[in-house]
Design an enzyme around this catalytic site. Structure first.
Site, short mmCIF file in Angstrom:
data_model
loop_
_atom_site.label_atom_id
_atom_site.label_comp_id
_atom_site.label_asym_id
_atom_site.label_seq_id
_atom_site.Cartn_x
_atom_site.Cartn_y
_atom_site.Cartn_z
N HIS A 194 4.81 103.75 71.65
CA HIS A 194 5.00 104.02 73.05
C HIS A 194 3.96 103.10 73.90
CE1 HIS A 194 7.49 107.66 72.96
NE2 HIS A 194 7.26 107.60 71.80
N HIS A 215 8.95 103.70 65.72
CA HIS A 215 10.59 103.49 65.86
C HIS A 215 10.69 102.05 66.59
CE1 HIS A 215 8.96 105.21 69.68
NE2 HIS A 215 9.26 106.32 69.40
N ASP A 281 12.87 110.98 63.86
CA ASP A 281 12.45 111.66 65.21
C ASP A 281 13.39 112.43 65.87
OD1 ASP A 281 10.95 111.15 67.48
OD2 ASP A 281 11.82 109.32 68.23
#
Length: 395
Positions: A194, A215, A281
């Site tokens: 992020h 991810h 996720d």
């Protein structure tokens, strides 16, 4: 002494498929692997695949529950849900939340560590949220983002003395270097995620002790995003750095919705099966009907929608988490992206186990390891799941 024998199995080993094999389990651990033998009362798998149970690094919820709901029953509901999809070990993953919610999440990870009760075993904790870069929060609630300091970091990292603890940090936030350099020597595993950081900021983070990136392709900077805010020359971001640095492992959400097959193929070619893990996720809408759901804590997270096999924001303009189990991701990686079965299974089992430092206990079919097993038909649908040699049912 409890003994279970599986015969006529096609074993999925780390390096090959072995048809016509027998695998014996004694007191919850794999005790023997041999050519097919006639054993009275053996479970005849009829040639189906017997694979190691899947190991999930990054999961938020399922079957209507989220780990941030803050109850033991919510934790167990999620673990039972993902066990139905072949996951036998997982690390509960938090969302951006408030201080008390973060504390409750970590306390429950501590309380339920090693718990099974008909579901996947909790083997660690993935602390995910307060150290994001706010502009890269994605579908996470816009709640408590923190500058790392001794007060919050001491509180959030104490579990590392007991279990694998993974903490995600955006390399560009204030005090990120201090956080990693202080707590990595104490056993905390650090991911970058992020983040809208630059290539050079990721390179620096690798030198501090960051070893994994969350991810791949999602909620991260790349050349195009950085170009929007910076003049020429174009600069590389987290995406390019993840592909470049061999020291970094990473993961892909292989639900067929987040990433097209060609991106899965690119990730596999660039990183290889030993540095690329499959993750879901996934949020609470796994095994639930289409509709609106909370991402994060019930009543205080972010409202999202399950639609057409994926989570989306309410306005439909962006993805908002996965709604599938690991078996679906395995099928996507093998059938849609063309990854060989042995390597796709390894990416769902041994590779994540190694990332967590648990490869001597779980992640492959080897004598002495925990008998965490999944029986798959030839379309890779889950037929049976065993956690520590105990059946949690057929599907």
């Amino acid at each position: 002494m409890a003994v279970t024998v599986f015969s006529n199995a096609t074993l999925v080993l780390p390096d090959r498929v072995w048809p016509g094999a027998t695998l014996a389990v004694t007191d919850g651990r794999i005790s023997e692997i041999d050519q097919d033998l006639h054993v009275v009362d053996a479970i005849d798998l009829g040639g189906m695949y017997l694979a190691p149970g899947f190991v999930e690094l990054h999961v938020h919820g399922g079957d209507g529950a989220d780990f941030m709901d803050g109850t033991a029953e919510a934790f167990r509901t999620v673990c039972r849900c993902h066990a139905r999809h072949g996951t036998t070990s997982l690390t509960p993953t938090s969302t951006v939340a408030t201080g008390p919610q973060y504390d409750k999440f970590l306390n429950l990870c501590d309380e339920l560590y090693g718990d099974v009760l008909g579901g996947a075993r909790i083997v660690g904790s993935h602390f995910y949220g307060p150290y994001f870069a706010r502009p890269a929060r994605g579908c996470h609630p816009d709640q408590e983002f923190l500058v790392p300091n001794a007060d919050n970091a001491d509180r959030f990292t104490k579990l590392a003395a007991k279990m694998p603890l993974v903490v995600t940090v955006a390399p560009e936030i204030e005090n990120a270097e201090w956080l990693v350099r202080t707590y990595a020597p104490r056993g905390v595993k650090f991911n970058a995620g992020h983040s809208h950081g630059t290539f050079s900021q990721v390179e620096a983070a690798v030198s501090w002790g960051v070893k994994h990136v969350d991810h791949l392709f999602c909620a991260m900077s790349d050349r195009a995003r950085l170009r929007q805010t910076q003049a020429f020359p174009m600069r590389a971001g987290v995406l390019e750095a993840t592909l470049y640095f061999d020291q970094l492992t990473t993961e892909v959400i292989a639900d067929g919705k987040h990433l097209a097959p060609e991106l899965l193929r690119l990730a596999y070619k660039a990183k290889g099966a030993d540095r690329l893990a499959l993750v879901t996720d996934s949020m609470r809408a796994v095994d639930m009907p289409d509709g609106e759901y909370w991402f994060g804590a019930e009543g205080s997270g972010e409202r999202v929608r399950k639609k057409d096999g994926v989570g989306v924001t309410l306005d439909g303009t962006a993805l908002a988490s996965c709604v599938m189990g690991m078996d679906h991701c395995l099928r996507t990686m093998h059938f849609a992206a063309g990854v060989p079965l042995v390597e796709a299974v390894r990416m769902a089992s041994l590779t994540p186990a190694r990332i967590l430092g648990l490869e001597t206990e779980i992640g492959s079919l080897e004598v002495g390891k925990r008998a965490d097993l999944v029986v798959l038909d030839h379309e890779l649908n889950v037929r049976q799941v065993y956690v520590g040699g105990a059946s949690i049912g057929g599907f």
